[in-house]
Design an enzyme around this catalytic site. Structure first.
Site, PDB file in Angstrom:
ATOM      1  CE  LYS A 192      -3.774  -2.463   0.403  1.00 57.47           C
ATOM      2  NZ  LYS A 192      -4.640  -2.713  -0.763  1.00 57.47           N
ATOM      3  CG  ASN A 193      -0.410   4.686  -2.144  1.00 56.66           C
ATOM      4  OD1 ASN A 193      -0.680   3.601  -2.639  1.00 56.66           O
ATOM      5  ND2 ASN A 193      -0.532   5.818  -2.830  1.00 56.66           N
TER       6      ASN A 193
END
Length: 377
Positions: A192-193
């Site tokens: 994920k970011n």
């Protein structure tokens, strides 16, 4: 040229290891592995970053979504509307709780849930809407909140792919993704970011009472040790993961800016290729944080392109190859194929390219040129 990765976590780590390593070592040295100071520090820092009153960390993003629904007191048989074109976790938790999933189509440009489809799907049994901020772009939250208010429905944001994105209202006001609905869930899966080095998740809300309920649910329903006031689960973010996340949080805006830069570089390479539709940015640029960079193909054999890229050591992904309404676990006689025209087309056309903070211009050009070579024969 560096080896191309779908997500380059090693490269990202090299830039922050001088902070990450001592933070992990501190947890080990103090043996505060569960619910330790690092968890509380990260929680407060994330609350400040998002501008939300309450962040409740938990074990993973799927748990976060399930716990959010548990906290709202949804009952078996209650209908929950969500997007057909997304990862199965969104509908999985609805079914696990004995709720009734109601899948609807998405928009052809943003791939996010279609507000008109939501309106058509509402019945007297509808209790909640779950918009998914797919691939890093905010759904049309202003319109969704208006629909929810008109029908007295909860809004649960699935923010697993869009942490750090900023939604802009028609009047120019801004809010971070995940802070607009009644409650939100996110995932800290490594890719994920904002990702940890294992599993992790969190729930966000501005509702004090709901936050109190959720804090009990994540810890076996306890507010006082061995006093179980609500039905709960065991879902806690461990201190080592919190230490990693806190080290990364200060870089999140920079990471997201790097992803946008890479996306715009890709766009430049593909701007004259009629067979490719590059990702649509709805509204302000910061509405999209590019968890995925996903193309739509027209007149191209998508599966053959996937094979060609793999043969040339270029990773790629198809998110998602099968609509949820056609998955064996979630098929329902209520569904009509005519109501899923966009999703049914997208699953044949989409392809996601490498996207991460360490992607450089040489790699982007290499990837883009191979795709253009394949298309041009």
């Amino acid at each position: 040229m560096k080896k191309i990765q779908m997500v380059d976590l090693k490269g990202q780590y090299s830039g922050i290891k001088d902070v990450v390593n001592p933070a992990i070592q501190e947890v080990i040295d103090t043996a505060t592995f569960i619910n330790g100071p690092k968890v509380h520090e990260f929680q407060k820092n994330l609350e400040n970053y998002l501008g939300v009153k309450h962040v409740i960390p938990c074990a993973n993003g799927t748990d976060a979504l399930q716990i959010a629904m548990m906290g709202l007191g949804l009952k078996p048989g209650d209908e929950v509307i969500t997007a057909d074109f997304t990862f199965a976790a969104t509908v999985e938790v609805i079914a696990l709780l004995g709720l009734t999933p109601v899948l609807v189509d998405v928009e052809p440009d943003t791939f996010n849930i279609d507000v008109d489809a939501i309106k058509k799907a509402i019945t007297p049994n509808t209790k909640a809407i779950v918009p998914v901020h797919l691939f890093g772009q905010c759904a049309n939250m202003e319109a969704i909140m208006e629909v929810a208010k008109a029908h007295n429905l909860y809004v649960i944001e699935d923010n697993a792919q869009a942490i750090g994105a900023t939604y802009t209202y028609a009047n120019g006001d801004k809010a971070k993704a995940g802070t607009i609905g009644d409650v939100s869930s996110t995932s800290f899966f490594p890719s994920k970011n904002l990702g940890c080095y294992g599993d992790g998740g969190a729930i966000f809300t501005n509702n004090d009472d709901l936050a109190h309920t959720i804090r009990g649910i994540v810890n076996h329903g306890m507010y006082k040790r061995y006093h179980h006031d609500v039905v709960g689960v065991n879902s806690r973010l461990d201190s080592i993961q919190a230490a990693v996340l806190d080290a990364k949080l200060v870089h999140l805006d920079t990471y997201n800016t790097s992803r946008r830069r890479a996306a715009h570089k890709y766009n430049e390479h593909f701007k004259d290729v009629s067979e490719i539709t590059t990702p649509y940015e709805c509204g302000a640029e910061d509405n999209h944080v590019y968890h995925q960079y996903t193309l739509k193909l027209s007149g191209v054999d998508r599966d053959a392109l996937v094979q060609y890229l793999n043969d040339n050591n270029i990773p790629c992904g198809v998110y998602y190859p099968i609509p949820l309404h056609n998955q064996k676990a979630y098929q329902d006689s209520r569904y009509n194929e005519a109501d899923f025209t966009v999703t049914n087309q997208l699953v044949k056309e989409v392809i996601s390219l490498p996207m991460h903070t360490e992607l450089d211009d040489e790699q982007i050009a290499f990837i883009a040129n191979h795709i253009k070579t394949f298309i041009n024969g």
